[in-house]
Design a protein around this motif. Sequence first.
Motif: not given
Length: 350
Positions: A103-104, A111-112, A119-124, A129-133
């Motif tokens: 994603v970075e 933006i993902t 899940a939310v935990s996966d996005i965290k 590795s990226t700020q685009h979440i």
Amino acid sequence: MSVFDHKEFDNHEQVAFFSDKQTGLQAIIAVHNTNLGPSLGGCRMWPYADSAEALNDVLRLSRGMTYKAAMAQLKLGGGKAVILGDPRKHKSPEMMRAMGRFVEQMGGRYITAEDSGIAVSDIKLMGESTQHISGVSAKYRYDGGEADGNPAPSTAFGVFTGLKASVEYALKTDLKGVRVAVQGLGHVGYRLAKHLHEHGAKLFVTDIYEDSIARAVEEFGAVAVAPRDIFDAEVDVYAPCAMGASINHNTIERISAKVIAGAANNQLAEESLGEVLRQKGVLYAPDYVINAGGVIDIYHQRMLSTAEAMRAHIEGIADTLLEIYTRSEQNQQPTNVVSNSIAEERFLTE
């Protein structure tokens, strides 16, 4: 075959493929259109049959996000990500971090957020590795409850709101006693089923996981239906909440419901099936309109807003659908064609 020659390619701005041998990650990100803003769309992990099926899905999903944002009047574009694999078997923290690095590399054009299998935990983990979440922290929740960043409750509430309005428009009744077939009991489908149960609907449910069906039967008094038989259920409403293209040439004649309103993306295998439904007298709620609650939620979390403003925006899905239904009836056009036309006026002329 080149991506440019793919039947679902629709002048996508960018399609990127990523592979990480160490974690087993194989993923695709598609950015459809950024005229209104950076592309926002969830990351889906699914046991696709092959990469061709995954590419087909991500092209359709990203295009749908462009139309969804436009119809919800958001300053966002359309994008989507898919990961090949069974989330119950193949997902790992290392894989999610690798996805974040992917994603970075998109440099902020994409933006993902959460989607099926993520899940939310996966996005965290991706966020390491990226700020685009997005969808990992929240200030508001549509019902005033504690917000955890997961947009699924808002998606389900929006679908419920739209389904209720569709039933009132087509069947001239409220939800009490209305028979609804819910296909898919994931993060959104289960919550939708709960809303419907609380408002007196009679539920017929199916899912690829038997434990999900058993849970709905126990908690909502639902009738369990085998996945292959859900299209034959004698119901008033069919609510597709699983994978896309469930309305196709093989299933459309089996559906007896007079309303189709659900959370799944890309419910029509082909746009021409919208006219088939119209001719059958079936009211179809365009998927990217009725399921926009999640992206509306994320949009409000990224700006100075309130829970009340977010809820009002989500409830506006019903008004948008009624506008589409009215135009459809006046112009004798299928609802998906009417909706597409309105959306394109917004994002193609900006």
